[in-house]
Scaffold this motif. Structure first.
Motif, mmCIF file in Angstrom:
data_model
loop_
_atom_site.group_PDB
_atom_site.id
_atom_site.type_symbol
_atom_site.label_atom_id
_atom_site.label_comp_id
_atom_site.label_asym_id
_atom_site.label_seq_id
_atom_site.Cartn_x
_atom_site.Cartn_y
_atom_site.Cartn_z
ATOM 1 N N GLN A 267 0.841 -1.197 0.000
ATOM 2 C CA GLN A 267 0.000 0.000 0.000
ATOM 3 C C GLN A 267 0.877 1.247 0.000
ATOM 4 N N TYR A 268 0.261 2.400 -0.337
ATOM 5 C CA TYR A 268 1.035 3.633 -0.337
ATOM 6 C C TYR A 268 0.220 4.785 0.226
ATOM 7 N N PHE A 269 0.976 5.817 0.623
ATOM 8 C CA PHE A 269 0.401 7.044 1.170
ATOM 9 C C PHE A 269 0.979 8.236 0.410
ATOM 10 N N ILE A 270 0.166 9.257 0.205
ATOM 11 C CA ILE A 270 0.597 10.499 -0.423
ATOM 12 C C ILE A 270 0.569 11.600 0.629
ATOM 13 N N GLY A 271 1.638 12.384 0.712
ATOM 14 C CA GLY A 271 1.638 13.425 1.729
ATOM 15 C C GLY A 271 2.828 14.355 1.646
ATOM 16 N N GLU A 272 3.197 14.884 2.820
ATOM 17 C CA GLU A 272 4.295 15.836 2.940
ATOM 18 C C GLU A 272 5.336 15.297 3.917
ATOM 19 N N PHE A 273 6.612 15.539 3.609
ATOM 20 C CA PHE A 273 7.700 15.169 4.514
ATOM 21 C C PHE A 273 8.656 16.347 4.619
ATOM 22 N N ASP A 274 8.892 16.802 5.846
ATOM 23 C CA ASP A 274 9.718 17.997 6.056
ATOM 24 C C ASP A 274 11.129 17.660 6.529
ATOM 25 N N GLY A 275 11.498 16.400 6.425
ATOM 26 C CA GLY A 275 12.801 15.973 6.921
ATOM 27 C C GLY A 275 12.730 15.366 8.301
ATOM 28 N N THR A 276 11.566 15.528 8.952
ATOM 29 C CA THR A 276 11.390 14.976 10.297
ATOM 30 C C THR A 276 10.137 14.123 10.406
ATOM 31 N N THR A 277 9.008 14.637 9.888
ATOM 32 C CA THR A 277 7.740 13.915 10.010
ATOM 33 C C THR A 277 7.058 13.781 8.652
ATOM 34 N N PHE A 278 6.259 12.724 8.528
ATOM 35 C CA PHE A 278 5.436 12.511 7.345
ATOM 36 C C PHE A 278 3.984 12.728 7.718
ATOM 37 N N LYS A 279 3.271 13.499 6.896
ATOM 38 C CA LYS A 279 1.855 13.769 7.125
ATOM 39 C C LYS A 279 1.045 13.293 5.923
ATOM 40 N N ASN A 280 0.027 12.490 6.190
ATOM 41 C CA ASN A 280 -0.803 11.887 5.166
ATOM 42 C C ASN A 280 -1.829 12.899 4.659
ATOM 43 N N ASP A 281 -1.952 13.033 3.339
ATOM 44 C CA ASP A 281 -2.938 13.948 2.751
ATOM 45 C C ASP A 281 -4.353 13.390 2.810
ATOM 46 N N ASN A 282 -4.492 12.067 2.873
ATOM 47 C CA ASN A 282 -5.794 11.426 2.796
ATOM 48 C C ASN A 282 -6.311 11.063 4.185
ATOM 49 N N PRO A 283 -7.631 10.824 4.327
ATOM 50 C CA PRO A 283 -8.161 10.362 5.613
ATOM 51 C C PRO A 283 -7.452 9.082 6.062
ATOM 52 N N PRO A 284 -7.297 8.874 7.376
ATOM 53 C CA PRO A 284 -6.523 7.733 7.876
ATOM 54 C C PRO A 284 -7.005 6.379 7.385
ATOM 55 N N ASP A 285 -8.311 6.238 7.111
ATOM 56 C CA ASP A 285 -8.824 4.935 6.696
ATOM 57 C C ASP A 285 -8.722 4.702 5.184
ATOM 58 N N THR A 286 -8.120 5.648 4.450
ATOM 59 C CA THR A 286 -7.940 5.472 3.010
ATOM 60 C C THR A 286 -6.882 4.413 2.739
ATOM 61 N N VAL A 287 -7.209 3.446 1.900
ATOM 62 C CA VAL A 287 -6.256 2.402 1.518
ATOM 63 C C VAL A 287 -5.989 2.503 0.026
ATOM 64 N N LEU A 288 -4.740 2.716 -0.333
ATOM 65 C CA LEU A 288 -4.324 2.816 -1.731
ATOM 66 C C LEU A 288 -3.346 1.682 -2.030
ATOM 67 N N TRP A 289 -3.735 0.777 -2.928
ATOM 68 C CA TRP A 289 -2.875 -0.360 -3.272
ATOM 69 C C TRP A 289 -1.958 0.009 -4.434
ATOM 70 N N THR A 290 -0.720 -0.424 -4.363
ATOM 71 C CA THR A 290 0.195 -0.211 -5.485
ATOM 72 C C THR A 290 -0.148 -1.127 -6.651
ATOM 73 N N ASP A 291 -0.678 -2.314 -6.356
ATOM 74 C CA ASP A 291 -0.949 -3.328 -7.372
ATOM 75 C C ASP A 291 -2.124 -4.157 -6.882
ATOM 76 N N TYR A 292 -3.019 -4.550 -7.795
ATOM 77 C CA TYR A 292 -4.233 -5.256 -7.391
ATOM 78 C C TYR A 292 -4.124 -6.772 -7.559
ATOM 79 N N GLY A 293 -2.962 -7.257 -7.964
ATOM 80 C CA GLY A 293 -2.718 -8.692 -7.969
ATOM 81 C C GLY A 293 -2.120 -9.128 -6.651
ATOM 82 N N LYS A 294 -1.756 -10.399 -6.574
ATOM 83 C CA LYS A 294 -1.155 -10.919 -5.348
ATOM 84 C C LYS A 294 0.364 -11.037 -5.420
#
Length: 519
Positions: A267-294
């Motif tokens: 899975q992946y997350f889209i957001g911001e990273f300032d060199g210290t912390t990562f912040k997710n742009d999407n709601p926490p329950d959003t699931v984004l798969w990189t690939d839909y196979g196994k």
């Protein structure tokens, strides 16, 4: 007498060959060709990386330096199931043809050599490369009684490695699953950053010299899919629509063990990273798969590649990884893919994956169709027989409820790569793909949401001896799947159900093997 006997033998063999050629004529298939005997076992991938023998899993230490792409990987030098985990090693100048090298890192007193990454220490921040311009540093997990992070360095383009005497550089903080460090240089804060998987989250550390590391932050304990522990993180910045002034940070992790149907997934997350912390742009329950196979797991990107981001993944799934019917090797990698970002209205920023351009050099014979109607119970590709090929199709929707391609088709087996025009889903159905009885979790159908663009669907398909990789609408949806058909199953069919569709264009390429005896 000896010459006379030789003449008789040659004459007899000529007659025999004539009879054999009469009874078993050379096929008139469009792509009939001879195959190199090297790397030619049943199910052996012809244009995917696989080891000569034994077990492999995650790609590790991906780094580009001095014209070489380095591929390290989890490797068992002594068998074709998991164990004795070391770093195998191969290099390539084009991401397509690979040269095998000796095992790079072997287990030691701290444990087996689990996954990690590698960097070019351009400014000798580590102090390992005095008198040299730069060198390679590998950062990996030492897995013994606990999982800890260690480093090694190379002064000869990765051919030999020296483990740091001060290992581990990060001791276990009391977490059972604490592994797979991905390290990169963060220009804005002038330091090395490490993201490491830690249970159900990712932890971030920083360093000035790759030896001493300080904890910074963590992300993910209540984010995304929490189907198991997280593994193999990767973090990098990507432009949106190839605009260098508009970027987002991309964080990828794997779920282990995952759900029964999902398997071990990425899975992946889209957001911001300032060199210290990562912040997710999407709601926490959003699931984004990189690939839909196994069969796309533990993807990692190459560091130090100019102007583009390329990654590769282990093409397998832990649900059945040790059971797949291959020998004397077990495991292979996907094709390398270039990753970018796009912004989709009402959805946000999403991942795009495309096969690397270098793969085009493998194309041989070409079969083309333009502006052809696909009618139920007809097959425009009936003359083509092949087991390693590429399909590029642009399809205009019409009345059909479903359409697509049936590949590696035989009397009783086929893999269906299709599009459900009612549900707007791309799918791969491997339930009748060949050998499936080695695991009850193998014969499945995989689906990915995919909406038409201007009433059209694009499919870019790669079929190898034991795999299919499908890219829908220029990489908006991707499905990767292992298959194990009979070597005799080489039919290809284009089909439609309950109506017609129009092939605006169709290209089918036979693909050359990347393996030679002198590789």
């Amino acid at each position: 007498m000896q010459k006379h006997t030789t003449r008789i033998f040659v004459y007899a063999m000529s007659i025999l060959l004539f009879i054999v050629s009469f009874l078993y004529p050379i096929s008139d298939n469009v792509f009939a060709s001879s195959k190199n005997e090297y790397y030619n076992e049943t199910y052996r991938p012809q244009f995917h990386f696989s080891p000569k023998q034994n077990w492999i899993n995650d790609p590790n230490g991906l780094v580009y330096v001095n014209g070489e792409y380095h591929l390290f990987y989890q490797y068992n030098p002594f068998g074709n199931t998991w164990g004795n985990i070391s770093w195998g090693h191969a290099v390539s100048k084009d991401l397509v043809h690979w040269k095998h090298l000796p095992v790079a890192l072997k287990p030691d007193d701290l444990g087996m050599i689990f996954s990690g990454s590698a960097v070019v220490d351009k400014n000798n921040t580590s102090g390992f490369f005095k008198g040299k311009k730069d060198g390679l540093v590998a950062i990996y997990t030492s897995s013994g009684e606990t999982q800890q992070q260690s480093i090694a360095y190379s002064t000869d383009q990765g051919r030999t490695w020296t483990k740091y005497a001060g290992n581990p550089v990060i001791k276990n903080p009391g977490i059972k699953d604490f592994r797979d460090p991905k390290v990169f240089w963060h220009d804005e804060t002038n330091k090395w950053v490490m993201v490491v998987a830690a249970g159900n989250k990712a932890m971030f550390y920083s360093s000035k010299n790759l030896k001493g590391w300080a904890y910074m932050s963590e992300f993910g304990a209540e984010e995304g899919a929490q189907l198991g522990v997280w593994e193999m993180p990767d973090l990098f910045e990507l432009p949106i629509h190839n605009d260098p002034k508009k970027t987002k940070w991309f964080l990828k992790v794997n779920t282990n063990p995952g759900g029964t149907k999902e398997g071990y997934r990425s899975q992946y997350f889209i957001g911001e990273f300032d060199g210290t912390t990562f912040k997710n742009d999407n709601p926490p329950d959003t699931v984004l798969w990189t690939d839909y196979g196994k069969d796309f797991f533990a993807a990692q990107s190459w560091s130090n590649v100019p102007d583009r981001r390329i990654w590769i993944a282990w093409m397998n799934n832990w649900q059945y990884a040790e059971k797949i019917p291959t020998n004397p090797w077990r495991g292979s990698m996907t094709i390398p893919r270039e990753v970018t970002l796009i912004e989709i209205p009402n959805k946000g920023v999403r991942l795009i994956q495309k096969p690397v351009e270098e793969l085009k050099q493998l194309r041989k014979e070409k079969y083309m169709l333009k502006n052809q109607l696909v009618i139920p119970k007809t097959n425009l590709l009936s003359k083509i027989k092949d087991d390693t090929f590429e399909i590029v199709a642009k399809v205009e929707l019409d009345s059909a409820k479903e359409f697509g391609f049936k590949v590696r088709k035989g009397e009783k087996e086929e893999t269906i790569i299709g599009y459900d025009a009612v549900e707007n889903k791309l799918f791969v159905d491997r339930t009748s793909s060949g050998e499936t009885d080695f695991s009850e979790q193998f014969p499945e159908k995989f689906e990915a949401p995919l909406s038409p663009k201007d009433g059209k669907i694009k499919m870019h398909i790669f079929v190898d001896r034991s795999s299919v990789e499908v890219f829908g609408n220029d990489g908006k949806a991707v499905i990767t799947s292992r298959i194990f058909p009979s070597p005799k199953s080489q039919g290809i069919e284009v089909y439609s159900i309950d109506g017609n569709v129009k092939l605006n264009s169709l290209e089918v390429y036979d693909l050359k093997s990347v393996w030679k005896n002198n590789e």
